[in-house]
Design a protein around this motif. Structure first.
Motif, PDB file in Angstrom:
ATOM      1  N   ARG A  80       0.836  -1.210   0.000  1.00 32.23           N
ATOM      2  CA  ARG A  80       0.000   0.000   0.000  1.00 32.23           C
ATOM      3  C   ARG A  80       0.867   1.256   0.000  1.00 32.23           C
ATOM      4  NH1 ARG A  80      -5.371  -0.584   0.613  1.00 32.23           N
ATOM      5  NH2 ARG A  80      -6.104  -2.665   1.134  1.00 32.23           N
ATOM      6  N   LYS A  81       1.988   1.189   0.685  1.00 32.78           N
ATOM      7  CA  LYS A  81       2.900   2.327   0.694  1.00 32.78           C
ATOM      8  C   LYS A  81       3.485   2.556  -0.701  1.00 32.78           C
ATOM      9  CE  LYS A  81       3.014   3.995   4.911  1.00 32.78           C
ATOM     10  NZ  LYS A  81       2.699   5.422   5.177  1.00 32.78           N
ATOM     11  N   LYS A  82       3.771   1.468  -1.411  1.00 35.22           N
ATOM     12  CA  LYS A  82       4.397   1.583  -2.735  1.00 35.22           C
ATOM     13  C   LYS A  82       3.390   1.897  -3.838  1.00 35.22           C
ATOM     14  CE  LYS A  82       7.373  -0.858  -6.032  1.00 35.22           C
ATOM     15  NZ  LYS A  82       8.380   0.221  -6.104  1.00 35.22           N
TER      16      LYS A  82
END
Length: 363
Positions: free
Chosen positions: A115-117
């Protein structure tokens, strides 16, 4: 989102666990080689889910459908030299099991980092593109490579070296042979060399399942019949090439060749493999190096082990964080999950090793 591997034999795997289909595109396979479809189907079935009570209850036939790259005649597939494209249709998705995970990452899964990427739109149903489900298309190409290598008198087999701390009899690094491989083939549903150890492993897995937990383990894989001098040094060694694809198997956390980490506690006089000859061939008395010197094969059995973590999806309450409200939450995972991913991963390691060896043979 795709995943690629290989220099000469190049494969690209695509799709997600709960997509309508997953697939693989491959180039560089040996033109004119004839693939036995029944043998390939039997190999694919070893990895397929829902085979027994020790695996996930999700059932998938994992039947490959070839869209290009082959000519089919009388149950045989002949590689035509063009780009091969094969798919597997997913038929048993249950995406509703993941509806409560939209903003809460599962511990030890790829959810948080993904999700961060990629942002909130990344598909994580069943693990999405990060799922072990994506090893199924790898096994299509690996199964073909295993047959091709067998035609060159190169054979590959793997077994459950350990599960939940219970150890099987290890391969003999010097003399692992076709007889050992035949025994494992006869026990392909639960491949161990020591049946008593296998029973204890099953007990350990069952206890973990009953407790809503999971266990990890180690797979040991051997390749016999390799010529000396295969591979390159520095960044293109045999260890590099095999490790590169093995770490493409989800849940793998470590790999070692030969006596691996054990060599760090030995003297050089203990770890060195003395050379001997029978007047015709040169070989080594021991095989602590696992068949690899300077990144190249030395003609001895190539043996490696890879450790897999316990299945992160467990049925116990876990701590996590709501990534939207940034508040702590208690997470209860639903779905269908293997209490031990190692058991179904054994053929995947054989497939990975076969792809890597074929890629190196084409150097």
């Amino acid at each position: 989102m795709s995943t690629s591997y290989g220099k000469n034999l190049n494969i690209s795997i695509y799709g997600g666990s709960h997509d309508e289909q997953i697939g693989v595109i491959a180039s560089g396979l040996p033109k004119g080689f004839c693939v036995d479809t029944a043998e390939l189907a039997a190999f694919m079935a070893r990895r397929a889910p829902g085979q027994n009570k020790l695996s996930t209850s999700r059932k998938e036939a994992d039947t490959p459908v070839f869209l290009s790259g082959v000519n089919e005649t009388d149950g045989k597939l002949t590689l035509d030299g063009s780009e091969l494209h094969a798919i597997i249709r997913n038929t048993s998705q249950r995406s509703s099991d993941y509806s409560n995970l939209s903003f809460v990452p599962r511990p030890s899964h790829a959810d948080f980092a993904a999700r961060k990427k990629y942002g909130d739109g990344v598909d994580l149903r069943g693990g999405g593109h990060f799922s072990g489900r994506l090893t199924a298309p790898m096994c299509i190409i690996g199964g073909i490579c295993l047959q091709y290598l067998k035609s060159k008198n190169i054979h590959i087999a793997a077994h459950l070296y350990s599960v939940g701390g219970v150890k099987d009899t290890p391969f003999d690094l010097v003399s692992v042979n076709a007889k050992d491989f035949a025994l494992l083939q006869s026990r392909s549903d639960f491949p161990v060399l020591n049946a008593e150890a296998g029973d204890k492993m099953k007990e350990r897995i069952s206890l973990a399942r009953e407790a809503g937990d999971s266990v990890g383990g180690i797979v040991e894989c051997a390749v016999i019949g390799l010529p000396a001098g295969l591979g390159e040094h520095i960044f293109d060694g045999v260890e590099n090439r095999i490790s590169g694809i093995v770490f493409g198997i989800p849940a793998v956390k470590a790999i070692e060749f030969g006596n691996g980490f054990e060599c760090a506690s030995l003297f050089g006089s203990q770890n060195n493999d003395p050379f001997v000859t029978d007047g015709k061939d040169i070989y080594t008395m021991t095989n602590n190096c696992g068949g690899i010197l300077g990144g190249m094969t030395n003609g001895m059995p190539l043996v490696f082990r890879a450790a897999m973590k316990p299945t992160p999806s467990i049925f116990r309450e876990q701590d996590s964080v709501d990534m939207v409200s940034m508040t702590p939450v208690k997470l209860n995972i639903k779905g269908r999950h293997d209490p031990c991913v190692v058991t179904r991963a054994v053929p995947v390691f054989e497939a990975a090793a076969a792809i890597a060896v074929c890629d190196m043979l084409l150097d």
